[in-house]
Every structure is written in C-alpha cells, then in structure tokens.
Design a protein around this motif. Structure first.
Motif, PDB file in Angstrom:
ATOM      1  N   ALA A  16      18.810  39.804  33.839  1.00 36.12           N
ATOM      2  CA  ALA A  16      19.858  40.812  33.987  1.00 36.12           C
ATOM      3  C   ALA A  16      19.266  42.160  34.391  1.00 36.12           C
ATOM      4  CB  ALA A  16      20.643  40.936  32.691  1.00 36.12           C
ATOM      5  N   GLU A  17      18.107  42.479  33.854  1.00 37.23           N
ATOM      6  CA  GLU A  17      17.441  43.735  34.220  1.00 37.23           C
ATOM      7  C   GLU A  17      17.114  43.756  35.707  1.00 37.23           C
ATOM      8  OE1 GLU A  17      13.443  46.323  32.988  1.00 37.23           O
ATOM      9  OE2 GLU A  17      13.883  44.411  32.001  1.00 37.23           O
ATOM     10  N   ALA A  18      16.858  42.561  36.268  1.00 37.05           N
ATOM     11  CA  ALA A  18      16.565  42.470  37.699  1.00 37.05           C
ATOM     12  C   ALA A  18      17.837  42.466  38.543  1.00 37.05           C
ATOM     13  CB  ALA A  18      15.751  41.208  37.982  1.00 37.05           C
ATOM     14  N   GLY A  19      19.011  42.495  37.890  1.00 36.92           N
ATOM     15  CA  GLY A  19      20.255  42.671  38.629  1.00 36.92           C
ATOM     16  C   GLY A  19      21.220  41.509  38.639  1.00 36.92           C
ATOM     17  N   HIS A  20      20.876  40.386  37.980  1.00 39.62           N
ATOM     18  CA  HIS A  20      21.725  39.206  38.015  1.00 39.62           C
ATOM     19  C   HIS A  20      22.373  38.960  36.652  1.00 39.62           C
ATOM     20  CE1 HIS A  20      20.278  37.892  41.974  1.00 39.62           C
ATOM     21  NE2 HIS A  20      19.093  38.336  41.577  1.00 39.62           N
ATOM     22  N   PRO A  21      23.687  38.811  36.588  1.00 37.85           N
ATOM     23  CA  PRO A  21      24.339  38.516  35.302  1.00 37.85           C
ATOM     24  C   PRO A  21      23.936  37.141  34.783  1.00 37.85           C
ATOM     25  CG  PRO A  21      25.908  38.349  37.103  1.00 37.85           C
ATOM     26  CD  PRO A  21      24.658  38.904  37.696  1.00 37.85           C
ATOM     27  N   VAL A  22      23.880  37.022  33.461  1.00 41.97           N
ATOM     28  CA  VAL A  22      23.441  35.776  32.832  1.00 41.97           C
ATOM     29  C   VAL A  22      24.429  35.389  31.738  1.00 41.97           C
ATOM     30  CG1 VAL A  22      21.572  34.575  31.644  1.00 41.97           C
ATOM     31  CG2 VAL A  22      21.037  36.407  33.268  1.00 41.97           C
ATOM     32  N   PHE A  23      24.831  34.124  31.746  1.00 44.94           N
ATOM     33  CA  PHE A  23      25.781  33.593  30.762  1.00 44.94           C
ATOM     34  C   PHE A  23      25.090  32.488  29.981  1.00 44.94           C
ATOM     35  CE2 PHE A  23      29.388  31.126  29.214  1.00 44.94           C
ATOM     36  CZ  PHE A  23      30.386  32.071  28.987  1.00 44.94           C
ATOM     37  N   ARG A  24      25.132  32.598  28.638  1.00 44.60           N
ATOM     38  CA  ARG A  24      24.591  31.560  27.752  1.00 44.60           C
ATOM     39  C   ARG A  24      25.679  31.135  26.776  1.00 44.60           C
ATOM     40  NH1 ARG A  24      21.231  34.120  24.300  1.00 44.60           N
ATOM     41  NH2 ARG A  24      21.945  36.158  25.030  1.00 44.60           N
ATOM     42  N   PHE A  25      25.564  29.927  26.236  1.00 40.41           N
ATOM     43  CA  PHE A  25      26.596  29.454  25.310  1.00 40.41           C
ATOM     44  C   PHE A  25      26.020  28.417  24.358  1.00 40.41           C
ATOM     45  CE2 PHE A  25      26.441  26.396  28.688  1.00 40.41           C
ATOM     46  CZ  PHE A  25      26.818  25.177  28.132  1.00 40.41           C
ATOM     47  N   ASP A  26      26.702  28.239  23.235  1.00 35.35           N
ATOM     48  CA  ASP A  26      26.403  27.156  22.305  1.00 35.35           C
ATOM     49  C   ASP A  26      27.365  26.004  22.600  1.00 35.35           C
ATOM     50  OD1 ASP A  26      24.507  28.693  21.008  1.00 35.35           O
ATOM     51  OD2 ASP A  26      25.893  29.394  19.458  1.00 35.35           O
ATOM     52  N   ARG A  27      26.842  24.831  22.863  1.00 34.02           N
ATOM     53  CA  ARG A  27      27.744  23.707  23.112  1.00 34.02           C
ATOM     54  C   ARG A  27      28.425  23.294  21.808  1.00 34.02           C
ATOM     55  NH1 ARG A  27      22.924  19.885  23.485  1.00 34.02           N
ATOM     56  NH2 ARG A  27      23.088  18.578  21.628  1.00 34.02           N
ATOM     57  N   ARG A  28      29.392  22.413  21.900  1.00 30.64           N
ATOM     58  CA  ARG A  28      30.164  22.008  20.727  1.00 30.64           C
ATOM     59  C   ARG A  28      29.253  21.507  19.603  1.00 30.64           C
ATOM     60  NH1 ARG A  28      34.214  17.994  23.672  1.00 30.64           N
ATOM     61  NH2 ARG A  28      32.373  17.911  25.021  1.00 30.64           N
ATOM     62  N   GLY A  29      29.524  22.009  18.397  1.00 32.69           N
ATOM     63  CA  GLY A  29      28.777  21.579  17.222  1.00 32.69           C
ATOM     64  C   GLY A  29      27.436  22.239  17.031  1.00 32.69           C
ATOM     65  N   ILE A  30      27.110  23.232  17.866  1.00 29.57           N
ATOM     66  CA  ILE A  30      25.823  23.924  17.788  1.00 29.57           C
ATOM     67  C   ILE A  30      26.068  25.412  17.546  1.00 29.57           C
ATOM     68  CG2 ILE A  30      23.735  24.564  19.051  1.00 29.57           C
ATOM     69  CD1 ILE A  30      23.784  21.660  18.313  1.00 29.57           C
ATOM     70  N   GLY A  31      25.245  26.013  16.707  1.00 28.08           N
ATOM     71  CA  GLY A  31      25.301  27.455  16.505  1.00 28.08           C
ATOM     72  C   GLY A  31      26.655  27.931  16.033  1.00 28.08           C
ATOM     73  N   ASP A  32      27.246  28.854  16.769  1.00 34.99           N
ATOM     74  CA  ASP A  32      28.519  29.459  16.392  1.00 34.99           C
ATOM     75  C   ASP A  32      29.725  28.743  17.002  1.00 34.99           C
ATOM     76  OD1 ASP A  32      27.297  31.530  14.891  1.00 34.99           O
ATOM     77  OD2 ASP A  32      26.850  32.610  16.751  1.00 34.99           O
ATOM     78  N   SER A  33      29.508  27.592  17.612  1.00 35.42           N
ATOM     79  CA  SER A  33      30.603  26.889  18.285  1.00 35.42           C
ATOM     80  C   SER A  33      31.224  25.819  17.396  1.00 35.42           C
ATOM     81  CB  SER A  33      30.099  26.238  19.578  1.00 35.42           C
ATOM     82  OG  SER A  33      29.762  27.213  20.542  1.00 35.42           O
ATOM     83  N   GLU A  34      32.522  25.616  17.576  1.00 32.33           N
ATOM     84  CA  GLU A  34      33.246  24.579  16.846  1.00 32.33           C
ATOM     85  C   GLU A  34      33.009  23.208  17.496  1.00 32.33           C
ATOM     86  OE1 GLU A  34      37.096  27.397  15.654  1.00 32.33           O
ATOM     87  OE2 GLU A  34      37.292  25.783  17.135  1.00 32.33           O
ATOM     88  N   GLY A  35      33.538  22.178  16.823  1.00 33.04           N
ATOM     89  CA  GLY A  35      33.513  20.838  17.385  1.00 33.04           C
ATOM     90  C   GLY A  35      32.350  20.009  16.880  1.00 33.04           C
ATOM     91  N   ALA A  36      32.271  18.795  17.402  1.00 31.28           N
ATOM     92  CA  ALA A  36      31.226  17.845  17.006  1.00 31.28           C
ATOM     93  C   ALA A  36      30.102  17.845  18.029  1.00 31.28           C
ATOM     94  CB  ALA A  36      31.815  16.444  16.877  1.00 31.28           C
ATOM     95  N   ASN A  37      28.875  17.773  17.539  1.00 29.97           N
ATOM     96  CA  ASN A  37      27.700  17.718  18.396  1.00 29.97           C
ATOM     97  C   ASN A  37      27.428  16.263  18.770  1.00 29.97           C
ATOM     98  OD1 ASN A  37      25.239  17.913  19.676  1.00 29.97           O
ATOM     99  ND2 ASN A  37      24.085  18.440  17.831  1.00 29.97           N
TER     100      ASN A  37
END
Length: 278
Positions: free
Chosen positions: A52-73
């Motif tokens: 991002a510092e170099a100018g490109h937006p970055v999107f990250r996520f937790d898939r279902r059942g991982i970290g702060d995400s709902e659902g089954a892993n």
C-alpha cells in the motif's frame, strides 16, 4: 490508511482489512493454512502495508471459521466462495480498483489455482501445497522429495564445514538417518485425482497471467517442483502468461530479508498489470 470491514459469504459474516491506496490495480491476499489475515508473525499485515505504501490497495480477509469470521472452517479446498466474495467486497470497498491480482502462499496458493476461474486479472502463487493430507494436522513435517534430499546431501558432502560438524558430533543423527531412509523408499504412485494432479492440470488451463514463486529449499516448494516438474520446465522454456521465479531459501513464508524479495516480485506484477491498462 488501514480500514476494518466485513462482508457476507453464504450466510456468514467475514472479517476483512483494507489498506487504502490510489492505484486502480489492487492486491488480494489469501491467507494460508488456518492463519488469520495478519499472517504468521503478522507477515501478511506487514506485506500489505509495504504494498500500500508503494501505491496499491490491499485487501485481506479471514475465511469462514477462521479468526474473526463466522461459519465453519472446511479447509482451503472449500474456500472458493470465500475468495469470490472477497473479490466482490474488495471492489465495493475500493470502487476505483479496476484490476485485482491475488497472492497466496502454501495452501492459499493451491486454493487460488483450484478455484479458477475467479474474477481476477492475475495470480501470484508461492510454494503451492501439493500433499493430499492437511499440513496443519500433521505432527511430523513432511519429508522433501527424494531428489531434493539427494541434492541437499550432495551439497553438504562438498561443504567442509558440514563434514566438520558431522565429525564433531554436532549433527542430529536421527534427522540424518530419517532423511537417508527416505532415499530407499520407492516413489509413491499418485491417485488420478490427487491434489498434485489437479494443480498440475490447472496450470495448463489458467485464463489469467500467473507468477509462481518458489523458495527452493522449502519442503513444500520442493514437493511442488517434484510433482509438477514437467509443467514447470515447459513454462520456463516457453514463458507466456505463466512465469516462474525462484529464491534460494528455506523460508516457507519468506521471513526476514526474504520478505523484501517477495514484496519486490509482487510489486513488479502489480506494476506490469497497471501499465498494461494505462
């Protein structure tokens, strides 16, 4: 600036992070294993900040059942809907982004390959996972292929320092004998629908440009090289939409100084994608 947000995937709410930047070419990071979106030792969070510092937006996520995400892993092989939903959420959160390149390491790399086609303009896959067992559940690390073991021991036999360590009793003999015993085992026949076969087949059918990054002393990368060797050899001799870049390192997650090598390769792909649409 980093923003926290959420999006829906098949009835579950998934957590995400967006590192905002001005470019219309963005990076989607898919986490490997059961790691949360920040990655091992916050490696993916730091990588996102660097890109991002170099100018490109970055999107990250937790898939279902991982970290702060709902659902089954249900593992990486079931993560196609998660990745597709993340792509749509990225476009909604950053409307100026017209092109998205996805990056994944280990089984995240395998997920990106297996779940094609996705609404992506490019792929960067590092050290793809080709074992048919779940690496997160194994107590003992998988041995590298026999060819990699032979090459490693041959190089050590040529190294006076390695021989001196052996004579001084500084070598773990149990690990040495375990490695040597693997040389005696006949190669196992893969099932027709093995993960390695499916990934190998996918390499011939990709619809978008892809870069394969390999830490050549990493066991997972070595297994990929062993499993998909003919495809890699063809790609390297006939580069078109697929490229292979190698780093002499054992760092599976490109830790330490290897992180800059990884960031530079990702930025090069993003810059090429941005210039192609300019």
């Amino acid at each position: 600036m980093r923003h926290q947000l959420s999006f829906a995937c098949e009835g579950a709410t998934l957590a995400a992070s967006l590192d905002a930047a001005a470019s219309g070419t963005g990076l989607l990071i898919v986490s490997g294993g059961n790691e949360i979106r920040s990655g091992a030792h916050r490696g993916m969070a730091m990588l996102a900040a660097r890109i991002a510092e170099a100018g490109h937006p970055v999107f990250r996520f937790d898939r279902r059942g991982i970290g702060d995400s709902e659902g089954a892993n249900d593992g990486f092989e079931s993560s196609g809907p998660d990745i597709a939903a993340a792509i749509a959420a990225f476009r909604e959160a950053a409307p100026h982004v017209t092109h998205i390149v996805a990056f994944g390491n280990c089984d995240a790399a395998s997920a990106l390959l297996l779940h094609q086609p996705l609404a992506l303009d490019g792929l960067i896959v590092a050290n793809p996972w080709t074992y048919d067992s779940d690496g997160e559940e194994s107590d003992a690390p998988a041995l590298p292929p026999a060819s990699a073991i032979r090459a490693r021991y041959l190089s050590r036999l040529k190294d006076p320092r390695s021989l001196l360590r052996l004579f001084k009793g500084e070598v773990d003999l149990r690990k040495l004998f375990r490695g040597l015993s693997a040389l005696k085992q006949p190669p196992q026949q893969r099932a027709p629908d093995s993960l390695a076969d499916r990934i190998d087949a996918t390499l011939a059918e990709l619809l978008c440009p892809a870069t394969i990054l390999l830490a050549t002393d990493d066991r997972t990368a070595q297994a990929f090289i062993e499993s998909c060797g003919p495809s890699l050899a063809y790609i390297e001799k006939n580069p078109s939409t697929l490229r292979v870049e190698r780093l002499a390192s054992a760092s599976h997650s490109f830790a330490g100084d290897d992180g800059e090598w990884l960031a530079q390769r990702i930025l090069a792909v993003l810059a090429a994608q941005a210039s192609a649409i300019a």
